[in-house]
Design an enzyme around this catalytic site. Structure first.
Site, PDB file in Angstrom:
ATOM      1  N   ALA A 184      12.491 -31.599  18.010  1.00 15.65           N
ATOM      2  CA  ALA A 184      11.367 -30.666  18.152  1.00 15.65           C
ATOM      3  C   ALA A 184      10.776 -30.310  16.790  1.00 15.65           C
ATOM      4  O   ALA A 184       9.549 -30.207  16.648  1.00 15.65           O
ATOM      5  CB  ALA A 184      11.818 -29.410  18.900  1.00 15.65           C
ATOM      6  N   ALA A 213       8.753 -33.293  15.670  1.00 16.26           N
ATOM      7  CA  ALA A 213       7.529 -33.380  16.473  1.00 16.26           C
ATOM      8  C   ALA A 213       6.512 -32.320  16.074  1.00 16.26           C
ATOM      9  O   ALA A 213       5.329 -32.618  15.879  1.00 16.26           O
ATOM     10  CB  ALA A 213       7.873 -33.257  17.962  1.00 16.26           C
ATOM     11  N   GLU A 214       6.954 -31.075  15.939  1.00 19.46           N
ATOM     12  CA  GLU A 214       6.013 -30.009  15.595  1.00 19.46           C
ATOM     13  C   GLU A 214       5.454 -30.200  14.195  1.00 19.46           C
ATOM     14  O   GLU A 214       4.276 -29.940  13.954  1.00 19.46           O
ATOM     15  CB  GLU A 214       6.646 -28.624  15.739  1.00 19.46           C
ATOM     16  CG  GLU A 214       5.631 -27.533  15.485  1.00 19.46           C
ATOM     17  CD  GLU A 214       5.866 -26.244  16.239  1.00 19.46           C
ATOM     18  OE1 GLU A 214       5.061 -25.313  16.038  1.00 19.46           O
ATOM     19  OE2 GLU A 214       6.821 -26.144  17.020  1.00 19.46           O
ATOM     20  N   THR A 215       6.261 -30.686  13.294  1.00 21.44           N
ATOM     21  CA  THR A 215       5.778 -30.956  11.938  1.00 21.44           C
ATOM     22  C   THR A 215       4.658 -31.993  11.956  1.00 21.44           C
ATOM     23  O   THR A 215       3.583 -31.773  11.385  1.00 21.44           O
ATOM     24  CB  THR A 215       6.933 -31.447  11.047  1.00 21.44           C
ATOM     25  OG1 THR A 215       7.924 -30.418  10.978  1.00 21.44           O
ATOM     26  CG2 THR A 215       6.447 -31.794   9.649  1.00 21.44           C
ATOM     27  N   SER A 224       1.510 -30.777  13.791  1.00 19.55           N
ATOM     28  CA  SER A 224       0.838 -29.739  13.011  1.00 19.55           C
ATOM     29  C   SER A 224       0.064 -30.332  11.838  1.00 19.55           C
ATOM     30  O   SER A 224      -1.050 -29.902  11.534  1.00 19.55           O
ATOM     31  CB  SER A 224       1.847 -28.715  12.485  1.00 19.55           C
ATOM     32  OG  SER A 224       2.410 -27.978  13.549  1.00 19.55           O
TER      33      SER A 224
END
Length: 162
Positions: A71, A74-76, A79
């Site tokens: 996660a 993925a968020e990095t 973003s």
């Protein structure tokens, strides 16, 4: 992750941020958490963001890659894509992240590739596919970010508000 001189950015992005005196690798990174987890961004544009993360040091008690580590990767990546889409006058703030974990990984390096699903004026959504070293899908994630105007105190260097 601290020195990301090897990150490939599109020339127009380099030019835009260089004119503002902004260090692109520092701005488009996973910050302290990413450093602790070994996240490295390899390629970055609004159309595609690629990053890697070692499995070692990011496992759960059974020795498998931790879902939370996937996660974070993925968020990095989503973003960074959202920030590049929004440009220097916007900040991307994650508002929804979902991850489906397909298989376990015990060693090596995982690679995430973020591609846009939607790029609007106020939101951006990216699909992130994380694969193991054999190219097998480990996780599929989707991140939606709110794109809002940069405000004082956002931690973005002065002069980046376009």
């Amino acid at each position: 992750m601290g020195e990301q001189q090897h990150v490939r950015f599109p020339q127009e992005v380099i030019d835009e941020y260089a004119a503002l005196g902004v260090d692109l690798p520092a701005l488009f990174s996973a910050g302290h958490l990413g450093t602790r987890m070994g996240v490295e961004i390899v390629e970055a544009s609004a159309d595609r963001v690629v990053g890697t993360m070692p499995v070692e040091g990011n496992t759960q008690p059974y020795g498998l890659l931790h879902g939370g580590a996937s996660a974070v990767l993925a968020e990095t990546l989503g973003s960074v894509g959202s920030m590049l889409h929004g440009g220097s006058s916007k900040i991307a703030v994650g508002v929804d992240l979902n991850c489906t974990h397909h298989r376990g990984v015990r060693s090596g390096l995982v690679t995430g590739v973020a591609t846009p699903v939607h790029r609007g004026r106020s939101t951006a959504t990216y699909e992130i596919v994380i694969s193991d070293e054999e190219g097998r899908r480990v996780c599929t994630a989707r991140l939606t970010c709110l794109l809002r105007d940069v405000r004082q105190g956002d931690g973005v260097p002065a002069g980046t508000t376009g």
